[in-house]
Scaffold this motif. Structure first.
Motif, PDB file in Angstrom:
ATOM      1  N   SER A  30      76.027  40.842  -6.807  1.00 52.35           N
ATOM      2  CA  SER A  30      77.382  40.931  -6.372  1.00 52.35           C
ATOM      3  C   SER A  30      78.290  41.650  -7.135  1.00 52.35           C
ATOM      4  N   PHE A  31      79.661  41.911  -6.778  1.00 52.39           N
ATOM      5  CA  PHE A  31      80.506  42.381  -7.370  1.00 52.39           C
ATOM      6  C   PHE A  31      81.931  42.152  -6.715  1.00 52.39           C
ATOM      7  N   PRO A  32      82.974  42.198  -7.715  1.00 47.98           N
ATOM      8  CA  PRO A  32      84.314  41.726  -7.236  1.00 47.98           C
ATOM      9  C   PRO A  32      84.828  42.967  -6.670  1.00 47.98           C
ATOM     10  N   SER A  33      85.844  43.049  -5.592  1.00 45.30           N
ATOM     11  CA  SER A  33      86.414  44.259  -5.018  1.00 45.30           C
ATOM     12  C   SER A  33      87.064  45.107  -5.979  1.00 45.30           C
ATOM     13  N   ALA A  34      87.904  44.727  -7.118  1.00 43.70           N
ATOM     14  CA  ALA A  34      88.564  45.441  -8.156  1.00 43.70           C
ATOM     15  C   ALA A  34      87.568  46.287  -8.848  1.00 43.70           C
ATOM     16  N   ALA A  35      86.274  45.934  -8.683  1.00 49.04           N
ATOM     17  CA  ALA A  35      85.263  46.986  -9.584  1.00 49.04           C
ATOM     18  C   ALA A  35      85.077  48.225  -8.953  1.00 49.04           C
ATOM     19  N   MET A  36      85.264  48.338  -7.846  1.00 49.77           N
ATOM     20  CA  MET A  36      85.060  49.379  -7.050  1.00 49.77           C
ATOM     21  C   MET A  36      86.200  50.450  -7.252  1.00 49.77           C
ATOM     22  N   VAL A  37      86.050  51.536  -8.291  1.00 54.88           N
ATOM     23  CA  VAL A  37      87.178  52.427  -8.173  1.00 54.88           C
ATOM     24  C   VAL A  37      86.709  53.628  -7.993  1.00 54.88           C
ATOM     25  N   PHE A  38      87.135  54.508  -7.130  1.00 52.46           N
ATOM     26  CA  PHE A  38      86.852  55.830  -6.913  1.00 52.46           C
ATOM     27  C   PHE A  38      88.099  56.179  -5.924  1.00 52.46           C
ATOM     28  N   PRO A  39      87.999  57.659  -5.771  1.00 53.64           N
ATOM     29  CA  PRO A  39      89.179  58.351  -4.912  1.00 53.64           C
ATOM     30  C   PRO A  39      88.793  57.891  -3.759  1.00 53.64           C
ATOM     31  N   GLU A  40      89.852  57.768  -2.998  1.00 54.15           N
ATOM     32  CA  GLU A  40      89.992  57.471  -1.325  1.00 54.15           C
ATOM     33  C   GLU A  40      89.185  58.219  -0.647  1.00 54.15           C
ATOM     34  N   GLU A  41      89.122  59.423  -0.908  1.00 54.86           N
ATOM     35  CA  GLU A  41      88.437  60.343  -0.002  1.00 54.86           C
ATOM     36  C   GLU A  41      86.878  60.332  -0.215  1.00 54.86           C
ATOM     37  N   GLU A  42      86.486  59.721  -1.307  1.00 57.65           N
ATOM     38  CA  GLU A  42      84.887  59.068  -1.552  1.00 57.65           C
ATOM     39  C   GLU A  42      84.430  58.012  -0.508  1.00 57.65           C
ATOM     40  N   LEU A  43      85.496  57.348  -0.106  1.00 57.23           N
ATOM     41  CA  LEU A  43      84.962  55.907   0.476  1.00 57.23           C
ATOM     42  C   LEU A  43      83.998  56.188   1.603  1.00 57.23           C
ATOM     43  N   GLN A  44      83.843  57.086   2.438  1.00 59.24           N
ATOM     44  CA  GLN A  44      82.811  57.436   3.340  1.00 59.24           C
ATOM     45  C   GLN A  44      81.632  57.432   2.702  1.00 59.24           C
ATOM     46  N   ALA A  45      81.576  58.357   1.591  1.00 61.10           N
ATOM     47  CA  ALA A  45      80.311  58.434   0.715  1.00 61.10           C
ATOM     48  C   ALA A  45      79.716  57.528   0.062  1.00 61.10           C
ATOM     49  N   VAL A  46      80.612  56.565  -0.517  1.00 58.94           N
ATOM     50  CA  VAL A  46      80.322  55.402  -1.060  1.00 58.94           C
ATOM     51  C   VAL A  46      79.655  54.186   0.183  1.00 58.94           C
ATOM     52  N   ALA A  47      80.146  54.248   1.539  1.00 57.96           N
ATOM     53  CA  ALA A  47      79.728  53.406   2.496  1.00 57.96           C
ATOM     54  C   ALA A  47      78.611  53.938   2.769  1.00 57.96           C
ATOM     55  N   ASP A  48      78.403  55.054   3.014  1.00 60.09           N
ATOM     56  CA  ASP A  48      77.113  55.562   3.481  1.00 60.09           C
ATOM     57  C   ASP A  48      75.848  55.329   2.471  1.00 60.09           C
ATOM     58  N   ALA A  49      76.088  55.314   1.146  1.00 59.84           N
ATOM     59  CA  ALA A  49      75.088  54.975   0.087  1.00 59.84           C
ATOM     60  C   ALA A  49      74.933  53.831  -0.019  1.00 59.84           C
ATOM     61  N   ALA A  50      75.716  52.891   0.411  1.00 60.50           N
ATOM     62  CA  ALA A  50      75.647  51.372   0.360  1.00 60.50           C
ATOM     63  C   ALA A  50      74.886  51.048   1.693  1.00 60.50           C
ATOM     64  N   HIS A  51      75.097  51.602   2.465  1.00 62.93           N
ATOM     65  CA  HIS A  51      74.297  51.263   3.763  1.00 62.93           C
ATOM     66  C   HIS A  51      72.938  51.817   3.914  1.00 62.93           C
ATOM     67  N   ALA A  52      72.762  52.860   3.029  1.00 64.53           N
ATOM     68  CA  ALA A  52      71.153  53.373   2.675  1.00 64.53           C
ATOM     69  C   ALA A  52      70.473  52.489   2.024  1.00 64.53           C
ATOM     70  N   VAL A  53      71.292  51.776   0.921  1.00 67.12           N
ATOM     71  CA  VAL A  53      70.553  50.834   0.064  1.00 67.12           C
ATOM     72  C   VAL A  53      70.145  49.720   0.902  1.00 67.12           C
ATOM     73  N   VAL A  54      71.094  49.160   1.586  1.00 66.60           N
ATOM     74  CA  VAL A  54      70.836  48.120   2.839  1.00 66.60           C
ATOM     75  C   VAL A  54      69.629  48.209   3.347  1.00 66.60           C
ATOM     76  N   GLN A  55      69.654  49.577   4.199  1.00 65.11           N
ATOM     77  CA  GLN A  55      68.431  49.927   5.087  1.00 65.11           C
ATOM     78  C   GLN A  55      67.434  49.764   4.139  1.00 65.11           C
ATOM     79  N   GLU A  56      67.171  50.371   2.996  1.00 66.26           N
ATOM     80  CA  GLU A  56      65.822  50.473   2.280  1.00 66.26           C
ATOM     81  C   GLU A  56      65.471  49.115   2.098  1.00 66.26           C
ATOM     82  N   ALA A  57      66.443  48.005   1.715  1.00 66.30           N
ATOM     83  CA  ALA A  57      66.092  46.957   1.450  1.00 66.30           C
ATOM     84  C   ALA A  57      65.474  46.045   2.734  1.00 66.30           C
TER      85      ALA A  57
END
Length: 113
Positions: free
Chosen positions: A7-34
């Protein structure tokens, strides 16, 4: 096998807003891998727009939470893994995808669950 909370707290996710989709895609890829690896149990983010409530033993409901969990928010994954080392490996994958450190905790074994 042991179930691990990663787990992680929301405040730990710090990145530029324009990278949100890339972060979401990467997270979904790890979930699919699991999921593909057969270790995924459950995961998701706490909906911070809905305030927590307490349900007492008598069924009565009241607003609020335990003082020590007032900051319970962020993202959570539960994986069923063969070892602590495997949990650390998955946490590293999730950390890379979410771009923030992950906390790893083991659930106590319960043969009934």
């Amino acid at each position: 096998m042991t179930k691990y909370l990663i787990s992680f707290p929301s405040a730990a996710m710090v990145f530029p807003e324009e990278e949100l989709q890339a972060v979401a895609d990467a997270a979904h890829a790890v979930v699919q891998e699991a999921k593909d690896a057969g270790v995924w149990v459950f995961g998701g983010g706490i909906d911070e727009s809905i305030p927590p409530i307490m349900v007492d033993a008598d069924g009565s409901v009241r607003e609020g939470t335990y003082p020590q969990t007032v900051q319970l928010e962020g993202g959570y994954s539960v994986l069923d893994l063969p070892s602590h080392d495997a949990a650390v490996e998955w946490a590293a994958k999730i950390a890379g995808a979410c771009r923030c450190a992950q906390e790893v905790r083991a659930f106590q074994y319960d043969p009934a669950s």
